[in-house]
Motif scaffolding. Structure first.
Motif, PDB file in Angstrom:
ATOM      1  N   UNK A  22       6.977  11.975  -8.589  1.00  0.00           N
ATOM      2  CA  UNK A  22       7.630  13.356  -9.411  1.00  0.00           C
ATOM      3  C   UNK A  22       8.557  14.060  -8.272  1.00  0.00           C
ATOM      4  N   UNK A  23       7.746  14.276  -7.190  1.00  0.00           N
ATOM      5  CA  UNK A  23       8.261  14.937  -6.297  1.00  0.00           C
ATOM      6  C   UNK A  23       9.643  14.416  -5.653  1.00  0.00           C
ATOM      7  N   UNK A  24       9.513  13.056  -5.236  1.00  0.00           N
ATOM      8  CA  UNK A  24      10.459  12.355  -4.708  1.00  0.00           C
ATOM      9  C   UNK A  24      11.833  12.746  -5.691  1.00  0.00           C
ATOM     10  N   UNK A  25      11.572  12.372  -6.847  1.00  0.00           N
ATOM     11  CA  UNK A  25      12.920  12.723  -7.872  1.00  0.00           C
ATOM     12  C   UNK A  25      13.050  13.875  -8.228  1.00  0.00           C
ATOM     13  N   UNK A  26      12.431  14.828  -7.613  1.00  0.00           N
ATOM     14  CA  UNK A  26      12.535  16.230  -8.146  1.00  0.00           C
ATOM     15  C   UNK A  26      13.638  16.943  -7.060  1.00  0.00           C
ATOM     16  N   UNK A  27      13.774  16.274  -6.047  1.00  0.00           N
ATOM     17  CA  UNK A  27      14.547  16.532  -4.794  1.00  0.00           C
ATOM     18  C   UNK A  27      15.916  16.630  -5.218  1.00  0.00           C
ATOM     19  N   UNK A  28      16.643  17.638  -5.077  1.00  0.00           N
ATOM     20  CA  UNK A  28      18.019  17.872  -5.819  1.00  0.00           C
ATOM     21  C   UNK A  28      18.949  17.467  -4.759  1.00  0.00           C
ATOM     22  N   UNK A  29      18.517  17.011  -3.276  1.00  0.00           N
ATOM     23  CA  UNK A  29      19.569  16.499  -2.662  1.00  0.00           C
ATOM     24  C   UNK A  29      20.660  17.670  -2.254  1.00  0.00           C
ATOM     25  N   UNK A  60      15.513  10.778   0.473  1.00  0.00           N
ATOM     26  CA  UNK A  60      16.355   9.447  -0.022  1.00  0.00           C
ATOM     27  C   UNK A  60      15.730   7.814   0.544  1.00  0.00           C
ATOM     28  N   UNK A  61      15.251   8.117   1.565  1.00  0.00           N
ATOM     29  CA  UNK A  61      14.228   6.874   1.990  1.00  0.00           C
ATOM     30  C   UNK A  61      13.249   6.693   1.374  1.00  0.00           C
ATOM     31  N   UNK A  62      12.550   7.670   0.929  1.00  0.00           N
ATOM     32  CA  UNK A  62      11.287   7.575   0.053  1.00  0.00           C
ATOM     33  C   UNK A  62      11.754   6.968  -1.432  1.00  0.00           C
ATOM     34  N   UNK A  63      12.709   7.413  -1.837  1.00  0.00           N
ATOM     35  CA  UNK A  63      13.397   6.969  -3.192  1.00  0.00           C
ATOM     36  C   UNK A  63      13.677   5.371  -3.011  1.00  0.00           C
ATOM     37  N   UNK A  64      14.396   4.979  -1.862  1.00  0.00           N
ATOM     38  CA  UNK A  64      14.808   3.445  -1.689  1.00  0.00           C
ATOM     39  C   UNK A  64      13.329   2.612  -1.368  1.00  0.00           C
ATOM     40  N   UNK A  65      12.326   3.342  -0.811  1.00  0.00           N
ATOM     41  CA  UNK A  65      11.077   2.714  -0.704  1.00  0.00           C
ATOM     42  C   UNK A  65      10.235   2.418  -1.992  1.00  0.00           C
ATOM     43  N   UNK A  66      10.419   3.465  -2.873  1.00  0.00           N
ATOM     44  CA  UNK A  66       9.545   3.489  -4.148  1.00  0.00           C
ATOM     45  C   UNK A  66      10.114   2.348  -4.898  1.00  0.00           C
ATOM     46  N   UNK A 101       0.818  -1.149  -0.083  1.00  0.00           N
ATOM     47  CA  UNK A 101      -0.168  -0.022  -0.067  1.00  0.00           C
ATOM     48  C   UNK A 101       0.889   1.331  -0.090  1.00  0.00           C
ATOM     49  N   UNK A 102       1.888   1.351   0.973  1.00  0.00           N
ATOM     50  CA  UNK A 102       2.727   2.538   0.981  1.00  0.00           C
ATOM     51  C   UNK A 102       3.367   2.735  -0.586  1.00  0.00           C
ATOM     52  N   UNK A 103       3.959   1.748  -1.094  1.00  0.00           N
ATOM     53  CA  UNK A 103       4.635   1.770  -2.264  1.00  0.00           C
ATOM     54  C   UNK A 103       3.803   2.294  -3.356  1.00  0.00           C
ATOM     55  N   UNK A 104       2.435   1.914  -3.251  1.00  0.00           N
ATOM     56  CA  UNK A 104       1.359   2.409  -4.413  1.00  0.00           C
ATOM     57  C   UNK A 104       1.335   4.065  -4.183  1.00  0.00           C
ATOM     58  N   UNK A 105       0.992   4.417  -2.749  1.00  0.00           N
ATOM     59  CA  UNK A 105       0.714   5.564  -2.545  1.00  0.00           C
ATOM     60  C   UNK A 105       1.974   6.446  -2.825  1.00  0.00           C
ATOM     61  N   UNK A 106       3.281   5.869  -2.649  1.00  0.00           N
ATOM     62  CA  UNK A 106       4.569   6.830  -3.120  1.00  0.00           C
ATOM     63  C   UNK A 106       4.321   7.159  -4.452  1.00  0.00           C
ATOM     64  N   UNK A 107       3.921   6.185  -5.403  1.00  0.00           N
ATOM     65  CA  UNK A 107       3.722   6.337  -6.765  1.00  0.00           C
ATOM     66  C   UNK A 107       3.229   7.789  -7.260  1.00  0.00           C
ATOM     67  N   UNK A 108       2.159   8.236  -6.350  1.00  0.00           N
ATOM     68  CA  UNK A 108       1.596   9.314  -6.798  1.00  0.00           C
ATOM     69  C   UNK A 108       2.306  10.821  -6.517  1.00  0.00           C
ATOM     70  N   UNK A 109       3.333  10.496  -5.626  1.00  0.00           N
ATOM     71  CA  UNK A 109       4.303  11.784  -5.449  1.00  0.00           C
ATOM     72  C   UNK A 109       5.703  11.430  -5.918  1.00  0.00           C
TER      73      UNK A 109
END
Length: 381
Positions: free
Chosen positions: A11-18, A44-50, A1-9
């Motif tokens: 773009x935002x997760x990968x927009x992060x410039x770190x 970065x944790x969100x990237x790993x989760x997705x 479920x969490x991974x599916x939800x993260x798909x909705x954001x």
């Protein structure tokens, strides 16, 4: 479920410039030291989760609840990400997956469901704070008291009502018909009751006939003014104001006058819900500057650059040691001004800053702005 939800954001997760501008401003990262406690680490944790490189677990949950939702990170984000919205969404998805929230937060949700306040107090005692003050259920102005002022900081509620009534207005309060605004539930990802809470409180406030609703709690103010409209589905049928803005307007119009001097040096702490979230910095300062004899001395970090007190986002309940450490940093800064009074206008700031003052044995007194107004108006006799 969490991974599916993260798909909705995604773009935002990968927009992060770190870039780590956010981490440099984060009060929790400052205290904990580990990268994953800061906003950049969380992204970065969100990237790993997705990417399914890691799975959500207790440690991941702990990282996302280690946050005051102060919004300092969002203010410096180089890619304009709505980071607080992301943190609150992730918390809600952890709750949906039965991973969140922290255990202490579950108890708060249960209390709101059972008694419509965060303290498991009787709804019949909602007006107990008033003492001998006369209360009305109708009026052009309504005072949304809030759970903390109703049950734990009753002097704040009394001071607010004294000021409002002194200006000749008939002030409405909801009494036991007032439910918790839902702020703590929203901040901790517990959204199950929110729509019912919003619809109930809006209807109850509308039924008072109020054109203006004021709150002395910045959490209630931010929640009703900012979170309610999209949940309610339209503009609110009243104007929501924090007490500081309402009083500043009354001072400017000449309706609120001071009769006594307060010969003290005062420094002011910007609550995150009023400042960073709502953009209101001038009203509290206008009040303090209008009080005869009072000298306002600013700290180094103020307005948009203000430090968090440490109490927000459920952190005070969930990780009190971290919250207190954050508060002590702010109190140290206040002490450097040479002021004798550290003023603010939020019950949660008052709690954490007062405890930080005590823990550090500081020669400071924490006061809400309403207490200073009551004193300067001669209403404290």
């Amino acid at each position: 479920m969490l991974q599916e939800r993260l798909r909705a954001i995604e773009h935002n997760i990968y927009t992060c410039a770190q870039c780590a501008f956010c981490t440099a401003t984060c009060p929790v990262a400052e205290q904990k030291g580990w990268e994953t406690y800061g906003p950049r680490g969380k992204m970065y944790l969100l990237k790993l989760l997705i990417q399914n490189d890691i799975q959500a677990n207790e440690e991941i949950k702990e990282r996302f609840y280690a946050c005051t939702t102060c919004s300092r990170c969002a203010k410096v984000c180089q890619t304009d990400l709505e980071l607080v919205e992301i943190w609150e969404d992730v918390r809600s998805w952890l709750v949906e997956d039965n991973l969140g929230p922290l255990e202490v937060h579950r108890g708060i949700e249960a209390s709101v469901a059972q008694s419509h306040n965060t303290y498991r107090e009787s709804a019949a005692k909602r007006d107990a704070w008033a003492g001998d003050l006369k209360l009305n259920r109708k009026g052009k102005i309504a005072f949304f008291v809030g759970c903390t002022s109703s049950y734990r900081m009753q002097q704040l509620a009394q001071d607010t009502m004294k000021i409002l009534q002194s200006m000749g207005e008939e002030i409405a309060v909801l009494g036991e018909d007032e439910w918790c605004c839902g702020s703590v539930l929203l901040r901790t990802g517990q959204r199950r009751q929110i729509k019912e809470i919003v619809e109930h409180n809006v209807k109850a406030l509308k039924n008072t006939g109020a054109e203006i609703v004021v709150a002395s709690c910045t959490g209630c103010f931010k929640t009703i003014s900012g979170d309610y409209p999209p949940i309610y589905g339209s503009e609110l049928p009243f104007k929501m104001m924090h007490i500081s803005l309402y009083l500043a307007q009354q001072i400017e119009s000449g309706k609120l006058k001071f009769t006594k001097s307060i010969n003290e040096k005062v420094t002011y702490h910007d609550p995150c819900h009023l400042g960073l979230h709502a953009g209101e910095y001038e009203a509290p300062r206008a009040i303090l500057k209008a009080i005869p004899g009072l000298e306002l001395i600013e700290m180094d970090n103020i307005r948009e650059e203000s430090r968090c007190c440490g109490a927000g986002g459920g952190l005070k309940a969930g990780m009190p040691d971290v919250a207190l450490a954050i508060g002590q940093v702010r109190v140290d800064e206040a002490e450097e001004t040479g002021a004798s009074i550290l003023a603010s206008c939020c019950p949660f700031c008052k709690t954490n800053l007062s405890q930080a003052i005590e823990a550090g044995n500081k020669n400071l007194v924490q006061k809400d702005i309403t207490a200073l107004v009551v004193e300067a108006m001669g209403l404290d006799a």
